[in-house]
Motif scaffolding. Structure first.
Motif, PDB file in Angstrom:
ATOM      1  N   GLN A   1      -6.109   4.006  -3.481  1.00 55.33           N
ATOM      2  CA  GLN A   1      -6.261   3.567  -2.091  1.00 55.33           C
ATOM      3  C   GLN A   1      -7.203   4.485  -1.320  1.00 55.33           C
ATOM      4  O   GLN A   1      -8.059   4.022  -0.555  1.00 55.33           O
ATOM      5  CB  GLN A   1      -4.894   3.520  -1.404  1.00 55.33           C
ATOM      6  CG  GLN A   1      -4.944   2.925   0.002  1.00 55.33           C
ATOM      7  CD  GLN A   1      -3.586   2.870   0.670  1.00 55.33           C
ATOM      8  OE1 GLN A   1      -2.551   3.143   0.042  1.00 55.33           O
ATOM      9  NE2 GLN A   1      -3.569   2.507   1.944  1.00 55.33           N
ATOM     10  N   LEU A   2      -7.076   5.797  -1.520  1.00 56.37           N
ATOM     11  CA  LEU A   2      -7.956   6.750  -0.843  1.00 56.37           C
ATOM     12  C   LEU A   2      -9.405   6.564  -1.281  1.00 56.37           C
ATOM     13  O   LEU A   2     -10.326   6.554  -0.456  1.00 56.37           O
ATOM     14  CB  LEU A   2      -7.495   8.176  -1.136  1.00 56.37           C
ATOM     15  CG  LEU A   2      -6.139   8.605  -0.577  1.00 56.37           C
ATOM     16  CD1 LEU A   2      -5.791  10.008  -1.058  1.00 56.37           C
ATOM     17  CD2 LEU A   2      -6.131   8.554   0.942  1.00 56.37           C
TER      18      LEU A   2
ATOM     19  N   CYS B   1     -14.164  12.282  -1.373  1.00 56.57           N
ATOM     20  CA  CYS B   1     -13.128  11.851  -0.429  1.00 56.57           C
ATOM     21  C   CYS B   1     -12.710  12.977   0.499  1.00 56.57           C
ATOM     22  O   CYS B   1     -12.694  12.810   1.721  1.00 56.57           O
ATOM     23  CB  CYS B   1     -11.906  11.329  -1.189  1.00 56.57           C
ATOM     24  SG  CYS B   1     -12.207   9.803  -2.105  1.00 56.57           S
TER      25      CYS B   1
ATOM     26  N   LEU C   1      -3.542   6.671   7.005  1.00 57.91           N
ATOM     27  CA  LEU C   1      -4.868   6.549   6.401  1.00 57.91           C
ATOM     28  C   LEU C   1      -5.942   6.957   7.401  1.00 57.91           C
ATOM     29  O   LEU C   1      -6.914   7.637   7.052  1.00 57.91           O
ATOM     30  CB  LEU C   1      -5.098   5.111   5.925  1.00 57.91           C
ATOM     31  CG  LEU C   1      -6.304   4.886   5.003  1.00 57.91           C
ATOM     32  CD1 LEU C   1      -6.149   5.654   3.695  1.00 57.91           C
ATOM     33  CD2 LEU C   1      -6.479   3.396   4.712  1.00 57.91           C
TER      34      LEU C   1
ATOM     35  N   GLN D   1     -15.622   2.247   0.637  1.00 53.14           N
ATOM     36  CA  GLN D   1     -15.940   1.234   1.648  1.00 53.14           C
ATOM     37  C   GLN D   1     -16.713   1.846   2.812  1.00 53.14           C
ATOM     38  O   GLN D   1     -17.704   1.267   3.286  1.00 53.14           O
ATOM     39  CB  GLN D   1     -14.659   0.572   2.153  1.00 53.14           C
ATOM     40  CG  GLN D   1     -14.907  -0.556   3.139  1.00 53.14           C
ATOM     41  CD  GLN D   1     -13.610  -1.204   3.600  1.00 53.14           C
ATOM     42  OE1 GLN D   1     -12.530  -0.638   3.498  1.00 53.14           O
ATOM     43  NE2 GLN D   1     -13.714  -2.417   4.118  1.00 53.14           N
ATOM     44  N   GLN D   2     -16.273   3.027   3.264  1.00 55.16           N
ATOM     45  CA  GLN D   2     -16.984   3.712   4.348  1.00 55.16           C
ATOM     46  C   GLN D   2     -18.397   4.089   3.915  1.00 55.16           C
ATOM     47  O   GLN D   2     -19.356   3.960   4.692  1.00 55.16           O
ATOM     48  CB  GLN D   2     -16.212   4.971   4.763  1.00 55.16           C
ATOM     49  CG  GLN D   2     -14.814   4.714   5.299  1.00 55.16           C
ATOM     50  CD  GLN D   2     -14.802   3.755   6.476  1.00 55.16           C
ATOM     51  OE1 GLN D   2     -15.516   3.944   7.452  1.00 55.16           O
ATOM     52  NE2 GLN D   2     -13.988   2.711   6.370  1.00 55.16           N
TER      53      GLN D   2
ATOM     54  N   SER E   1     -10.840   3.879  -2.638  1.00 51.82           N
ATOM     55  CA  SER E   1     -11.372   2.591  -2.176  1.00 51.82           C
ATOM     56  C   SER E   1     -11.754   2.646  -0.703  1.00 51.82           C
ATOM     57  O   SER E   1     -12.775   2.087  -0.287  1.00 51.82           O
ATOM     58  CB  SER E   1     -10.330   1.484  -2.409  1.00 51.82           C
ATOM     59  OG  SER E   1     -10.118   1.280  -3.795  1.00 51.82           O
ATOM     60  N   HIS E   2     -10.944   3.333   0.080  1.00 55.60           N
ATOM     61  CA  HIS E   2     -11.245   3.478   1.515  1.00 55.60           C
ATOM     62  C   HIS E   2     -12.555   4.234   1.716  1.00 55.60           C
ATOM     63  O   HIS E   2     -13.412   3.807   2.502  1.00 55.60           O
ATOM     64  CB  HIS E   2     -10.110   4.218   2.207  1.00 55.60           C
ATOM     65  CG  HIS E   2     -10.375   4.496   3.659  1.00 55.60           C
ATOM     66  ND1 HIS E   2     -10.097   3.594   4.662  1.00 55.60           N
ATOM     67  CD2 HIS E   2     -10.916   5.592   4.281  1.00 55.60           C
ATOM     68  CE1 HIS E   2     -10.455   4.097   5.824  1.00 55.60           C
ATOM     69  NE2 HIS E   2     -10.941   5.316   5.632  1.00 55.60           N
ATOM     70  N   GLN E   3     -12.730   5.339   0.991  1.00 57.16           N
ATOM     71  CA  GLN E   3     -13.936   6.146   1.179  1.00 57.16           C
ATOM     72  C   GLN E   3     -15.178   5.440   0.644  1.00 57.16           C
ATOM     73  O   GLN E   3     -16.252   5.527   1.237  1.00 57.16           O
ATOM     74  CB  GLN E   3     -13.756   7.516   0.505  1.00 57.16           C
ATOM     75  CG  GLN E   3     -14.819   8.537   0.865  1.00 57.16           C
ATOM     76  CD  GLN E   3     -14.710   9.090   2.280  1.00 57.16           C
ATOM     77  OE1 GLN E   3     -14.195   8.439   3.173  1.00 57.16           O
ATOM     78  NE2 GLN E   3     -15.188  10.300   2.474  1.00 57.16           N
TER      79      GLN E   3
ATOM     80  N   THR F   1       0.828  -1.204   0.000  1.00 56.43           N
ATOM     81  CA  THR F   1       0.000   0.000   0.000  1.00 56.43           C
ATOM     82  C   THR F   1       0.863   1.255   0.000  1.00 56.43           C
ATOM     83  O   THR F   1       2.018   1.236   0.416  1.00 56.43           O
ATOM     84  CB  THR F   1      -0.936   0.035   1.221  1.00 56.43           C
ATOM     85  OG1 THR F   1      -0.149  -0.079   2.413  1.00 56.43           O
ATOM     86  CG2 THR F   1      -1.929  -1.117   1.163  1.00 56.43           C
TER      87      THR F   1
ATOM     88  N   GLU G   1      -1.437   2.380   7.528  1.00 53.85           N
ATOM     89  CA  GLU G   1      -2.731   2.363   8.204  1.00 53.85           C
ATOM     90  C   GLU G   1      -2.908   3.558   9.138  1.00 53.85           C
ATOM     91  O   GLU G   1      -4.021   4.064   9.323  1.00 53.85           O
ATOM     92  CB  GLU G   1      -2.906   1.066   8.981  1.00 53.85           C
ATOM     93  CG  GLU G   1      -1.820   0.803  10.011  1.00 53.85           C
ATOM     94  CD  GLU G   1      -2.047  -0.499  10.749  1.00 53.85           C
ATOM     95  OE1 GLU G   1      -3.202  -0.793  11.105  1.00 53.85           O
ATOM     96  OE2 GLU G   1      -1.063  -1.223  10.972  1.00 53.85           O
TER      97      GLU G   1
END
Length: 224
Positions: free
Chosen positions: A91-92, A63, A29, A98-99, A94-96, A22, A26
């Motif tokens: 990565q940013l 985001c 992030l 998911q949230q 995908s994280h948002q 990544t 973590e």
């Protein structure tokens, strides 16, 4: 694997080593200034509702603000071909996403990518929206390329709010029926909302029942 052993990946924020290849560790992030999605729909935030004009959109997900490190990564990838920024943007996003999926009841039927003007695509060689969003979108709904541009427009960044609305008027159409569908239109940055709202209007004309805007970043007031 050998290269990762010899040159372990480092976080682009703190320079500490990361796991699983990544680009952001973590801890960074967790500390990244994402928009909180407790309200799910960012159009419900008064400060954002005053900044963007999206009367044809039912909802908005983004985001973060288009500033700081995110602005550097996105602008350098978009305008200067710094392709090594693509992974951190993915990565940013995908994280948002998911949230959002964990907190929102909105489930789209279809995702539409904002089309890049042919001339800009020719010189750039890629659509940065497709490149950075494709992986995350595959997990939520089918992706369609049916949102099309009818004509070439001037770059919106060089125009004021009124000129942006005039410049983009009637610039889009949808090459399929969206009758009764809940759709997402995906773009990288919203400044005034003129481009996104014009695309949303084209979706409604094609029969869409609900339209949401998903973007990487929103331009803050002091940057407009």
């Amino acid at each position: 694997m050998v290269m990762e052993w010899l040159f372990p990946p480092q976080c682009v924020c703190c320079q500490n080593f990361t796991s699983n290849g990544t680009k952001i560790c973590e801890f960074c992030l967790i500390d990244f200034p994402f928009f909180a999605l407790s309200q799910n729909n960012l159009l419900m935030r008064p400060d954002i509702a005053r900044l963007v004009n999206l009367p044809h959109c039912n909802g908005l997900m983004a985001c973060s603000w288009y500033q700081g490190a995110l602005k550097v990564w996105l602008s350098e990838y978009k305008f200067h071909g710094k392709v090594h920024h693509k992974s951190v943007l993915q990565q940013l996003i995908s994280h948002q996403i998911q949230q959002f999926c964990q907190t929102s009841h909105f489930v789209p039927d279809l995702c539409l990518i904002m089309p890049l003007a042919y001339r800009r695509y020719f010189w750039r060689g890629y659509n940065q929206v497709t490149q950075t969003w494709m992986t995350a979108l595959k997990n939520i709904a089918p992706i369609s390329s049916s949102l099309k541009r009818l004509r070439t427009t001037k770059p919106q960044s060089k125009l004021n709010r009124k000129q942006r609305r005039t410049n983009i008027k009637g610039a889009f159409y949808v090459a399929q029926s969206l009758q009764g569908k809940k759709v997402v239109i995906v773009d990288d940055v919203i400044t005034t909302g003129s481009t996104m709202d014009e695309a949303a209007q084209a979706c409604i004309q094609a029969g869409a029942a609900e339209v949401w805007a998903f973007v990487t970043a929103l331009t803050p007031l002091f940057s407009k």
